[in-house]
Design an enzyme around this catalytic site. Structure first.
Site, short mmCIF file in Angstrom:
data_model
loop_
_atom_site.label_atom_id
_atom_site.label_comp_id
_atom_site.label_asym_id
_atom_site.label_seq_id
_atom_site.Cartn_x
_atom_site.Cartn_y
_atom_site.Cartn_z
N ARG A 132 46.16 41.21 33.34
CA ARG A 132 47.13 39.25 34.57
C ARG A 132 48.25 39.85 34.63
O ARG A 132 49.02 38.96 35.14
CB ARG A 132 46.76 38.06 34.13
CG ARG A 132 45.66 37.44 35.23
CD ARG A 132 45.00 37.50 35.99
NE ARG A 132 45.46 36.54 36.53
CZ ARG A 132 45.10 35.20 36.88
NH1 ARG A 132 43.71 35.04 36.29
NH2 ARG A 132 45.42 34.06 37.03
N ASP A 189 40.27 39.59 42.32
CA ASP A 189 39.54 38.37 41.61
C ASP A 189 38.42 38.86 41.22
O ASP A 189 37.12 39.22 42.22
CB ASP A 189 39.94 36.91 42.40
CG ASP A 189 40.07 36.45 41.08
OD1 ASP A 189 40.81 35.90 40.27
OD2 ASP A 189 39.39 35.63 41.18
N TYR A 209 31.84 29.20 37.52
CA TYR A 209 32.34 28.34 39.23
C TYR A 209 31.88 27.56 40.10
O TYR A 209 31.81 27.26 41.11
CB TYR A 209 33.30 29.95 39.15
CG TYR A 209 35.26 29.72 38.53
CD1 TYR A 209 35.97 28.75 39.06
CD2 TYR A 209 34.64 31.53 37.93
CE1 TYR A 209 37.13 29.48 37.76
CE2 TYR A 209 36.08 31.29 36.94
CZ TYR A 209 37.29 30.14 36.91
OH TYR A 209 38.32 30.46 36.51
N ARG A 229 52.46 37.04 39.14
CA ARG A 229 53.32 35.53 39.41
C ARG A 229 54.38 35.86 38.84
O ARG A 229 54.91 35.44 38.25
CB ARG A 229 53.21 34.67 39.25
CG ARG A 229 52.21 34.40 40.25
CD ARG A 229 51.19 32.09 40.43
NE ARG A 229 50.34 32.89 39.76
CZ ARG A 229 49.49 32.19 39.58
NH1 ARG A 229 49.99 30.70 40.12
NH2 ARG A 229 48.73 31.35 38.92
N ARG A 279 53.53 38.87 47.52
CA ARG A 279 52.67 37.87 48.30
C ARG A 279 53.02 36.88 49.52
O ARG A 279 52.16 35.83 49.69
CB ARG A 279 52.14 36.73 46.98
CG ARG A 279 50.97 38.01 46.09
CD ARG A 279 49.68 37.56 46.93
NE ARG A 279 49.12 36.23 47.24
CZ ARG A 279 49.18 35.02 46.73
NH1 ARG A 279 48.23 35.13 45.55
NH2 ARG A 279 48.67 34.13 47.00
C1 LIG Z 1 38.50 33.68 34.97
C2 LIG Z 1 39.33 34.68 36.01
C3 LIG Z 1 39.41 34.70 37.13
N1 LIG Z 1 39.77 35.70 37.51
C4 LIG Z 1 39.78 36.61 37.24
C5 LIG Z 1 39.01 35.52 35.54
C6 LIG Z 1 38.96 36.29 34.30
C7 LIG Z 1 39.84 36.66 32.95
C8 LIG Z 1 40.24 35.19 32.93
O1 LIG Z 1 40.28 34.72 32.44
O2 LIG Z 1 41.50 34.54 33.20
C9 LIG Z 1 40.77 37.57 36.43
C10 LIG Z 1 41.45 38.81 37.04
N2 LIG Z 1 42.65 37.99 38.30
C11 LIG Z 1 42.53 38.82 38.44
C12 LIG Z 1 42.93 39.82 38.24
C13 LIG Z 1 43.98 41.21 38.52
C14 LIG Z 1 44.04 41.86 37.36
C15 LIG Z 1 45.06 41.71 36.57
O3 LIG Z 1 44.87 41.49 35.07
O4 LIG Z 1 46.42 41.85 36.21
C16 LIG Z 1 41.86 40.16 37.17
C17 LIG Z 1 41.73 41.16 35.91
C18 LIG Z 1 44.38 38.28 39.95
C19 LIG Z 1 44.64 36.91 40.29
N3 LIG Z 1 43.92 35.42 39.51
C20 LIG Z 1 44.59 34.79 40.83
C21 LIG Z 1 45.93 34.85 40.76
C22 LIG Z 1 46.73 33.91 40.89
C23 LIG Z 1 46.74 33.67 42.23
C24 LIG Z 1 47.87 33.21 42.81
O5 LIG Z 1 49.01 34.13 42.63
O6 LIG Z 1 48.18 32.11 43.98
C25 LIG Z 1 45.65 36.66 40.54
C26 LIG Z 1 46.81 37.41 40.31
C27 LIG Z 1 43.75 33.71 41.23
C28 LIG Z 1 43.18 33.11 39.56
N4 LIG Z 1 41.47 33.13 39.56
C29 LIG Z 1 41.07 32.98 37.90
C30 LIG Z 1 41.71 31.64 38.22
C31 LIG Z 1 41.72 30.95 36.88
C32 LIG Z 1 43.66 31.80 38.32
C33 LIG Z 1 44.23 31.15 38.54
C34 LIG Z 1 44.88 29.91 39.31
C35 LIG Z 1 46.09 29.89 38.94
O7 LIG Z 1 46.44 29.08 38.07
O8 LIG Z 1 47.07 30.06 39.98
C36 LIG Z 1 39.43 33.17 37.67
#
Ligand SMILES: Cc1c2[nH]c(c1CCC(=O)O)Cc1[nH]c(c(CCC(=O)O)c1C)Cc1[nH]c(c(CCC(=O)O)c1C)Cc1[nH]c(c(C)c1CCC(=O)O)C2
Length: 351
Positions: A36, A85, A160, A40, A49
């Site tokens: 990640r 994602d 999910y 943010r 974004r």
């Molecule tokens: C479980 C899971 C998800 N997404 C992901 C996982 C597996 C890894 C982990 O356990 O963290 C994987 C993921 N999600 C994202 C990436 C991008 C690449 C990176 O690692 O930089 C990767 C590899 C971008 C993202 N995915 C997400 C964001 C945030 C979106 C935003 O900016 O609002 C990003 C940059 C959203 C997301 N998507 C998911 C979650 C739990 C969230 C966070 C929600 C929040 O707290 O706002 C599901």
């Protein structure tokens, strides 16, 4: 077979410290990147974004490529990971899923019964075109820095889908496993296939490694993981059959099932912050390259405390054939990005 113009085949990324370490060699300098890292914690990410929905951003190739490149320019990390994602291929297969900021993926109509599972359709390969385009644009800018393709592991995705959102212990998903084992197996196969198509698209378009994220694996008993989940994770890796791309498998809280992971197709295993790397390596028989292990909770500690922790992680990482420095889970949104840059400098300075 990867085409002759692929970054791994044409030599652009094959000799990079990251790719070599995943394959089990120990480069002179330990490679480092952050799960990640595109997100943010970066002001430039928040600017890119502004006013754009998360999933719309993922499906806009120019924007996804720009966000993917931001942490490379800023931190000098050894690998990029595609900004996308784990639920993107689920959306592209026609399931109504959105991402709620501060919460995560949410479905208004969760998949809870055999008839819900029967309604799931295979992913149309054409739907993945924006992902392939985002990868091509990114790789054109990356030069010798490898891009990591990623996907969610079937159990994490299924959690999910069944829960309808993030959950504490995936109780509804684990209940379905026993209430209707056939529907469960069909659901996990579907998840493996959409994630597999997502991974394969990224690799064919130019990614130099692939990582499966098994974020909820820690809620499973060893027996359930072995019998009702692991075969589907293998199926997701099998989607990369014939492509000679190095593969990583990362799970949060995976200690009880760690030794089962390399048999599923990965070359290297990601370790969260719970298990020291020397102990993890011993559980894996000493022959598996490891990634990760820096505790995200320490990112806000005084630098001297964090520095001692990173050095300890690097020392213990010597127990494995190779180590890729990384966090034990994703970068927390409130992280000071300068701390991440400092970790990269520290890792690269250690010989
Ligand atoms: C479980 C899971 C998800 N997404 C992901 C996982 C597996 C890894 C982990 O356990 O963290 C994987 C993921 N999600 C994202 C990436 C991008 C690449 C990176 O690692 O930089 C990767 C590899 C971008 C993202 N995915 C997400 C964001 C945030 C979106 C935003 O900016 O609002 C990003 C940059 C959203 C997301 N998507 C998911 C979650 C739990 C969230 C966070 C929600 C929040 O707290 O706002 C599901």
């Amino acid at each position: 077979m990867l085409p002759p113009t692929h970054p791994l085949t044409d030599g652009r990324t094959a000799a990079s410290p990251f790719v070599r370490a995943v394959r089990g060699e120990r480069p002179a300098v330990t490679p480092v990147w952050f799960m990640r890292q595109a997100g943010r914690s970066l002001p430039e990410y928040r600017a890119s974004r502004a006013g754009v929905d998360m999933l719309d951003a993922c499906l806009t190739p120019e924007l996804a490529a720009e966000i993917t490149l931001q942490p490379i320019r800023r931190h000098g990390v050894d690998a990029a990971i595609l900004f996308s994602d784990i639920v993107v291929p689920v959306l592209l297969a026609g399931v109504d899923v959105r991402i709620v900021p501060g919460r995560g993926p949410v479905l208004d109509a969760p998949i809870r019964t055999a008839s819900d599972v029967l309604k799931l359709r295979p992913i149309d390969p054409d739907a993945l075109a924006p992902i392939a385009e985002a990868v091509r644009l990114t790789v054109a800018e990356l030069g010798s820095t490898p891009l990591i393709a990623f996907g969610g592991a079937p159990f994490t995705l299924a959690s999910y889908l069944v829960e309808g959102g993030p959950s504490k212990d995936q109780l509804r998903a684990r209940s379905l496993m026993y209430a209707d084992p056939h529907a469960w197996a069909a659901l996990l196969n579907w998840c493996a296939d959409v994630t597999g198509a997502f991974l394969r698209t990224q690799v064919e378009a130019g990614a130099s490694a692939a990582q499966l994220f098994d974020s909820w694996i820690g809620s499973l008993s060893r027996r359930d993981y072995q019998r009702r989940v692991a075969p589907h994770s293998r199926r997701a890796f099998d989607a990369l059959r014939g492509l000679d791309v190095p593969k990583l498998h990362f799970g949060v809280g995976s200690g009880e099932v760690l030794d089962l992971l390399p048999g599923l197709g990965a070359d290297a295993v990601g370790i969260d912050w719970r298990l020291p790397l020397d102990e993890a390596s011993a559980r894996l028989g000493g022959g598996v390259p490891l990634q990760g292990n820096i505790d995200p909770a320490l990112l806000s500690a005084p630098w001297s405390v964090l520095q001692a922790h990173v050095e300890d992680v690097l020392d213990r990482g010597l127990a494995a054939p190779a180590h890729i420095a990384n966090l034990g889970h994703g970068v927390p949104p409130e992280t000071d990005p300068e701390v991440l840059t400092r970790i990269v400098e520290l890792v690269h300075a250690r010989l």
